[in-house]
Motif scaffolding. Sequence first.
Motif, PDB file in Angstrom:
ATOM      1  N   HIS A   1      13.021  85.978   6.964  1.00 32.46           N
ATOM      2  CA  HIS A   1      13.221  85.427   5.632  1.00 32.46           C
ATOM      3  C   HIS A   1      13.237  86.502   4.546  1.00 32.46           C
ATOM      4  O   HIS A   1      13.511  86.192   3.386  1.00 32.46           O
ATOM      5  CB  HIS A   1      12.117  84.411   5.314  1.00 32.46           C
ATOM      6  CG  HIS A   1      12.185  83.193   6.173  1.00 32.46           C
ATOM      7  ND1 HIS A   1      11.163  82.270   6.250  1.00 32.46           N
ATOM      8  CD2 HIS A   1      13.151  82.739   7.004  1.00 32.46           C
ATOM      9  CE1 HIS A   1      11.497  81.304   7.088  1.00 32.46           C
ATOM     10  NE2 HIS A   1      12.695  81.575   7.557  1.00 32.46           N
ATOM     11  N   ASP A   2      12.934  87.745   4.908  1.00 34.76           N
ATOM     12  CA  ASP A   2      12.885  88.814   3.920  1.00 34.76           C
ATOM     13  C   ASP A   2      14.296  89.144   3.450  1.00 34.76           C
ATOM     14  O   ASP A   2      15.190  89.419   4.252  1.00 34.76           O
ATOM     15  CB  ASP A   2      12.233  90.054   4.532  1.00 34.76           C
ATOM     16  CG  ASP A   2      12.099  91.176   3.524  1.00 34.76           C
ATOM     17  OD1 ASP A   2      11.129  91.157   2.762  1.00 34.76           O
ATOM     18  OD2 ASP A   2      12.981  92.056   3.498  1.00 34.76           O
ATOM     19  N   ARG A   3      14.508  89.146   2.136  1.00 35.19           N
ATOM     20  CA  ARG A   3      15.855  89.333   1.590  1.00 35.19           C
ATOM     21  C   ARG A   3      16.396  90.727   1.884  1.00 35.19           C
ATOM     22  O   ARG A   3      17.599  90.886   2.130  1.00 35.19           O
ATOM     23  CB  ARG A   3      15.834  89.084   0.078  1.00 35.19           C
ATOM     24  CG  ARG A   3      14.922  90.009  -0.659  1.00 35.19           C
ATOM     25  CD  ARG A   3      14.692  89.662  -2.114  1.00 35.19           C
ATOM     26  NE  ARG A   3      13.764  90.616  -2.682  1.00 35.19           N
ATOM     27  CZ  ARG A   3      14.124  91.819  -3.109  1.00 35.19           C
ATOM     28  NH1 ARG A   3      15.393  92.178  -3.072  1.00 35.19           N
ATOM     29  NH2 ARG A   3      13.233  92.648  -3.591  1.00 35.19           N
ATOM     30  N   VAL A   4      15.538  91.753   1.876  1.00 40.14           N
ATOM     31  CA  VAL A   4      15.992  93.113   2.169  1.00 40.14           C
ATOM     32  C   VAL A   4      16.429  93.212   3.624  1.00 40.14           C
ATOM     33  O   VAL A   4      17.475  93.786   3.946  1.00 40.14           O
ATOM     34  CB  VAL A   4      14.880  94.137   1.864  1.00 40.14           C
ATOM     35  CG1 VAL A   4      15.354  95.550   2.177  1.00 40.14           C
ATOM     36  CG2 VAL A   4      14.437  94.032   0.412  1.00 40.14           C
ATOM     37  N   HIS A   5      15.634  92.632   4.513  1.00 41.99           N
ATOM     38  CA  HIS A   5      15.958  92.653   5.934  1.00 41.99           C
ATOM     39  C   HIS A   5      17.282  91.939   6.199  1.00 41.99           C
ATOM     40  O   HIS A   5      18.139  92.439   6.933  1.00 41.99           O
ATOM     41  CB  HIS A   5      14.826  91.996   6.723  1.00 41.99           C
ATOM     42  CG  HIS A   5      15.015  92.030   8.203  1.00 41.99           C
ATOM     43  ND1 HIS A   5      15.669  91.028   8.889  1.00 41.99           N
ATOM     44  CD2 HIS A   5      14.650  92.947   9.134  1.00 41.99           C
ATOM     45  CE1 HIS A   5      15.687  91.327  10.172  1.00 41.99           C
ATOM     46  NE2 HIS A   5      15.079  92.476  10.354  1.00 41.99           N
ATOM     47  N   ARG A   6      17.462  90.765   5.599  1.00 41.64           N
ATOM     48  CA  ARG A   6      18.703  90.004   5.801  1.00 41.64           C
ATOM     49  C   ARG A   6      19.918  90.792   5.335  1.00 41.64           C
ATOM     50  O   ARG A   6      20.960  90.803   5.993  1.00 41.64           O
ATOM     51  CB  ARG A   6      18.641  88.670   5.045  1.00 41.64           C
ATOM     52  CG  ARG A   6      17.707  87.646   5.636  1.00 41.64           C
ATOM     53  CD  ARG A   6      18.054  86.247   5.126  1.00 41.64           C
ATOM     54  NE  ARG A   6      18.117  86.200   3.672  1.00 41.64           N
ATOM     55  CZ  ARG A   6      17.080  85.926   2.885  1.00 41.64           C
ATOM     56  NH1 ARG A   6      15.896  85.712   3.419  1.00 41.64           N
ATOM     57  NH2 ARG A   6      17.224  85.880   1.578  1.00 41.64           N
TER      58      ARG A   6
ATOM     59  N   GLU B   1      11.301  97.152  -5.851  1.00 39.19           N
ATOM     60  CA  GLU B   1      11.085  97.586  -4.468  1.00 39.19           C
ATOM     61  C   GLU B   1      12.081  98.675  -4.081  1.00 39.19           C
ATOM     62  O   GLU B   1      13.266  98.591  -4.402  1.00 39.19           O
ATOM     63  CB  GLU B   1      11.233  96.387  -3.530  1.00 39.19           C
ATOM     64  CG  GLU B   1      10.711  96.618  -2.133  1.00 39.19           C
ATOM     65  CD  GLU B   1      10.628  95.328  -1.336  1.00 39.19           C
ATOM     66  OE1 GLU B   1       9.768  95.249  -0.449  1.00 39.19           O
ATOM     67  OE2 GLU B   1      11.410  94.394  -1.600  1.00 39.19           O
TER      68      GLU B   1
ATOM     69  N   LEU C   1      10.382  97.695   8.609  1.00 41.09           N
ATOM     70  CA  LEU C   1      10.758  96.292   8.750  1.00 41.09           C
ATOM     71  C   LEU C   1      11.615  96.038   9.981  1.00 41.09           C
ATOM     72  O   LEU C   1      11.627  94.925  10.512  1.00 41.09           O
ATOM     73  CB  LEU C   1      11.537  95.823   7.511  1.00 41.09           C
ATOM     74  CG  LEU C   1      10.801  95.799   6.178  1.00 41.09           C
ATOM     75  CD1 LEU C   1      11.729  95.253   5.096  1.00 41.09           C
ATOM     76  CD2 LEU C   1       9.537  94.963   6.267  1.00 41.09           C
ATOM     77  N   GLU C   2      12.368  97.056  10.424  1.00 41.70           N
ATOM     78  CA  GLU C   2      13.263  96.850  11.560  1.00 41.70           C
ATOM     79  C   GLU C   2      13.567  98.175  12.242  1.00 41.70           C
ATOM     80  O   GLU C   2      13.593  99.231  11.600  1.00 41.70           O
ATOM     81  CB  GLU C   2      14.565  96.197  11.090  1.00 41.70           C
ATOM     82  CG  GLU C   2      15.523  95.801  12.209  1.00 41.70           C
ATOM     83  CD  GLU C   2      14.915  94.800  13.170  1.00 41.70           C
ATOM     84  OE1 GLU C   2      14.350  95.264  14.190  1.00 41.70           O
ATOM     85  OE2 GLU C   2      14.982  93.582  12.909  1.00 41.70           O
TER      86      GLU C   2
ATOM     87  N   ALA D   1       8.555  85.892   8.763  1.00 36.88           N
ATOM     88  CA  ALA D   1       8.466  86.662   7.519  1.00 36.88           C
ATOM     89  C   ALA D   1       9.576  87.693   7.444  1.00 36.88           C
ATOM     90  O   ALA D   1      10.206  87.882   6.393  1.00 36.88           O
ATOM     91  CB  ALA D   1       7.098  87.338   7.424  1.00 36.88           C
ATOM     92  N   VAL D   2       9.835  88.371   8.568  1.00 38.48           N
ATOM     93  CA  VAL D   2      10.910  89.361   8.592  1.00 38.48           C
ATOM     94  C   VAL D   2      12.267  88.681   8.439  1.00 38.48           C
ATOM     95  O   VAL D   2      13.128  89.129   7.681  1.00 38.48           O
ATOM     96  CB  VAL D   2      10.864  90.184   9.898  1.00 38.48           C
ATOM     97  CG1 VAL D   2      12.106  91.049  10.034  1.00 38.48           C
ATOM     98  CG2 VAL D   2       9.617  91.059   9.921  1.00 38.48           C
TER      99      VAL D   2
ATOM    100  N   GLU E   1       5.586 101.026   0.034  1.00 42.95           N
ATOM    101  CA  GLU E   1       4.504 100.216  -0.525  1.00 42.95           C
ATOM    102  C   GLU E   1       3.374 101.148  -0.932  1.00 42.95           C
ATOM    103  O   GLU E   1       2.560 101.553  -0.100  1.00 42.95           O
ATOM    104  CB  GLU E   1       4.017  99.176   0.485  1.00 42.95           C
ATOM    105  CG  GLU E   1       5.054  98.104   0.801  1.00 42.95           C
ATOM    106  CD  GLU E   1       4.476  96.947   1.589  1.00 42.95           C
ATOM    107  OE1 GLU E   1       3.348  97.089   2.116  1.00 42.95           O
ATOM    108  OE2 GLU E   1       5.150  95.910   1.681  1.00 42.95           O
TER     109      GLU E   1
END
Length: 213
Positions: free
Chosen positions: A80-85, A175, A115-116, A77-78, A108
């Motif tokens: 694939h997360d667009r913000v994380h990438r 977001e 996330l990281e 999930a992390v 949220e």
Amino acid sequence: MTTALDGPHSVMGRVTALLEPFRDAEGLTLSELARRTGFPRSSAHRMLLQLVKVDLVRRNGTTYHLGPKLVELGALAVAHDRVHRAALPAMYDLRRDTGLVAHLAVLEGDSLLYLEKIGGRWSTSLHTRTGERRPAAETVEGAAALAFCEGNDGIAVGGDNIRCVAAAFNAGHGEIAVLSLTGPREHVPDDVGRRVHAAAHAVAAQIAASSLP
């Protein structure tokens, strides 16, 4: 019309409630889980047996832990997360250039979800972890995000001996995300605010560009 999947008393709601206590503990016994969730021991035990069968929970003696499948799905999930990438390269650059601990979080509601975390020699002294959720109002990153929501620049600084500098940015789709650098005050560069703000701006621009048709 309600279904078996609706609401906190549904199957999924009860399973989620049973897993929530693991946010604050690496391992829990059946009695501890029953006490924290309010479920009867027999009900909690039946659910745990099913979760163990599908590797969502792991049992070690009398103690239960999150299972390998949950760890795997969480990592995916992390990843694939667009913000994380989008933010990960900037975080490594910030960490390399300053030696400080870099965090990425998203707002949220009233809470902040990390996330990281990319750390250095001070990483273990900071009690944050990937996947942790904290009240936004109690963190520097949360203060930056809340300020950004109010139309301010989204920059926040806090801490005495341990200094944190955070910059919020628009991550698209409504977001709000935050980049931050944290470390001992005497090791925080004078231009750290500029660095974090520039990185946040660059990540926001990258996310916006990737969303274009």
